[in-house]
Design a protein around this motif. Structure first.
Motif, mmCIF file in Angstrom:
data_model
loop_
_atom_site.group_PDB
_atom_site.id
_atom_site.type_symbol
_atom_site.label_atom_id
_atom_site.label_comp_id
_atom_site.label_asym_id
_atom_site.label_seq_id
_atom_site.Cartn_x
_atom_site.Cartn_y
_atom_site.Cartn_z
ATOM 1 N N TRP A 191 1.106 -1.124 -0.279
ATOM 2 C CA TRP A 191 -0.087 -0.099 0.341
ATOM 3 C C TRP A 191 0.782 1.247 -0.104
ATOM 4 O O TRP A 191 0.504 2.263 -0.815
ATOM 5 C CB TRP A 191 -1.207 -0.127 1.021
ATOM 6 N N GLN A 192 1.663 1.422 1.101
ATOM 7 C CA GLN A 192 2.806 2.487 1.359
ATOM 8 C C GLN A 192 3.577 2.459 -0.169
ATOM 9 O O GLN A 192 4.106 3.599 -0.746
ATOM 10 C CB GLN A 192 3.698 2.251 1.800
ATOM 11 N N GLU A 259 -4.777 -4.582 -19.130
ATOM 12 C CA GLU A 259 -5.721 -4.321 -18.045
ATOM 13 C C GLU A 259 -5.420 -4.689 -17.435
ATOM 14 O O GLU A 259 -4.979 -5.793 -17.036
ATOM 15 C CB GLU A 259 -7.444 -4.841 -18.268
ATOM 16 N N PRO A 260 -5.774 -3.868 -15.871
ATOM 17 C CA PRO A 260 -4.830 -4.246 -14.664
ATOM 18 C C PRO A 260 -5.999 -5.707 -14.056
ATOM 19 O O PRO A 260 -5.220 -6.086 -13.117
ATOM 20 C CB PRO A 260 -5.639 -2.939 -14.178
ATOM 21 N N LEU A 292 -0.773 -5.399 -7.616
ATOM 22 C CA LEU A 292 -0.782 -4.855 -9.448
ATOM 23 C C LEU A 292 -2.209 -4.364 -9.182
ATOM 24 O O LEU A 292 -3.087 -3.101 -9.902
ATOM 25 C CB LEU A 292 -1.174 -6.053 -10.044
ATOM 26 N N LEU A 293 -3.206 -4.505 -8.243
ATOM 27 C CA LEU A 293 -5.230 -4.153 -8.163
ATOM 28 C C LEU A 293 -4.346 -2.436 -7.682
ATOM 29 O O LEU A 293 -4.541 -1.268 -7.870
ATOM 30 C CB LEU A 293 -5.677 -4.700 -8.137
ATOM 31 N N VAL A 294 -3.806 -2.700 -6.305
ATOM 32 C CA VAL A 294 -3.806 -0.957 -5.898
ATOM 33 C C VAL A 294 -2.788 -0.337 -6.425
ATOM 34 O O VAL A 294 -3.356 0.841 -7.008
ATOM 35 C CB VAL A 294 -2.965 -1.420 -4.742
ATOM 36 N N PRO A 300 -8.349 -3.440 -3.863
ATOM 37 C CA PRO A 300 -7.777 -4.884 -3.902
ATOM 38 C C PRO A 300 -8.559 -6.519 -3.356
ATOM 39 O O PRO A 300 -9.840 -4.971 -2.722
ATOM 40 C CB PRO A 300 -6.696 -4.655 -2.877
ATOM 41 N N LEU A 301 -8.753 -7.028 -3.372
ATOM 42 C CA LEU A 301 -9.770 -8.055 -3.596
ATOM 43 C C LEU A 301 -9.135 -8.548 -1.594
ATOM 44 O O LEU A 301 -8.295 -9.244 -1.153
ATOM 45 C CB LEU A 301 -9.488 -9.113 -4.087
ATOM 46 N N SER A 302 -10.270 -8.867 -0.777
ATOM 47 C CA SER A 302 -10.463 -9.205 0.795
ATOM 48 C C SER A 302 -10.858 -10.590 0.502
ATOM 49 O O SER A 302 -10.033 -10.834 1.715
ATOM 50 C CB SER A 302 -11.253 -8.735 1.526
#
Length: 344
Positions: A191-192, A259-260, A292-294, A300-302
């Motif tokens: 994330w950072q 596509e991300p 990659l999503l972030v 992001p997926l939980s």
């Protein structure tokens, strides 16, 4: 006309869904106990119901499934997982890079359009004064569910108390607490450093693996010995040279995707499939996929709502049958849930 699909006809459809086209001779080899006349009758029945089509004439005739057949649930992933691996009709037992590549072509315009709409809606609601609390909630739920998929027995409440209050749950091993806290550490890191993950590299994957497995007695770097996966006849590549070569292929496939969300899916499945490390592979795949999503401002997926058996079964169907539909469906469901339920 009787609309019931027999077990034999279902096997025909499954085989055609895996390889694209097949002749009668090839289908006879897949179902050796069937007579030529019975096979022709089955194929005619499937064609009459709009589930199969034929091309060519005589011995050169080949069959394929129709879009209608592709919409059928040919497998139940959760039920497939529970079958004895030795009793399944397994098509593939080794790593096939082409199968990973097919994950990209499994997306049609409707799927991509839906992903882009969900991502746009998610981006519009970001940046509110509740974002920090939402991030904490996401980290707790992701750390809990990703660990649970790996067999961790902490409850969601136990996980919240561990992450927020550093309180380890009674009756659980220290290793379970470490696994969950490592998830938090790894996600906080991506994330950072989100813009570092717009493209994937071997270094970034190994970095994520190291964060996830620290203090768990798991060796770092690419594994140097064979591994097996419980519940599947699939056997990952054994030699470090093979692993290294295939990992480079997976990374290139990820980075070549535009596509991300597709990048994320290819990383999720490709790393899980290859098993490049001695342990912690699927955890690493989920974190790399989320990185990659972030990095592309996607949610992001939980995995909070995922059925663990359905998720594992979808992966094993990909390993053993080369089927992409089920893992794509799981990914899309979890993407939609995250886009609508988190405001990070």
């Amino acid at each position: 006309m009787d609309d019931t699909i027999s077990d034999r006809q279902l096997r025909i459809l499954k085989h055609l869904s895996q390889i694209g086209t097949a002749s009668r001779k090839e289908l006879t080899a897949v179902i050796p106990s069937v007579s030529r006349i019975t096979l022709i009758r089955d194929l005619n029945s499937l064609q009459a119901r709009g589930l199969a089509i034929a091309a060519g004439k005589g011995p050169a005739t080949v069959y394929s499934i129709t879009p209608s057949a592709k919409r059928l649930k040919l497998y139940d992933p959760a039920a497939y997982l529970l079958e004895d691996p030795d009793s399944r009709q397994v098509q593939f037992t080794a790593f096939i890079a082409e199968h990973v590549k097919r994950l990209e072509s499994a997306w049609d315009k409707n799927k991509i359009g839906n992903i882009k709409r969900l991502a746009a809606d998610y981006q519009l609601k970001r940046g509110s004064d509740v974002a920090s609390r939402e991030l904490e909630r996401f980290v707790i739920e992701f750390s809990w569910k990703s660990s649970k998929i790996e067999g961790n027995t902490y409850s969601l409440l136990d996980t919240e108390q561990l992450i927020k209050g550093s309180v380890e749950a009674a009756g659980h091993s220290r290793e379970e607490a470490v696994m969950i806290l490592n998830h938090k550490t790894a996600f906080d890191y991506i994330w950072q450093h989100n813009h570092s993950y717009r493209q994937l590299s071997r270094m970034s994957i190994e970095e994520i693996h190291q964060l996830l497995t620290q203090n768990l007695g798991i060796s770092r770097g690419l594994r140097q010995s064979p591994v097996g996966i419980v519940g599947t006849a699939y056997v990952p590549p054994a030699s470090q040279a093979e692993i290294s070569s295939h990992l480079d292929q997976v990374i290139k496939l990820v980075n070549d995707c535009q596509e991300p969300a597709i990048k994320s899916l290819v990383a999720l499945v490709g790393i899980s499939y290859l098993q490049p490390f001695a342990d912690g592979n699927k955890r690493t795949a989920r974190l790399a996929s989320n990185a990659l999503l972030v990095a592309h401002d996607y949610p992001p997926l939980s995995y909070r709502t995922v059925d663990e058996n359905a998720f594992k079964g979808a992966l094993i169907l990909f390993y053993e049958q080369g089927v992409t539909d089920y893992i794509v469906e799981v990914f899309l469901q979890q993407f939609e849930f995250s886009a609508k339920n988190y405001n990070l």
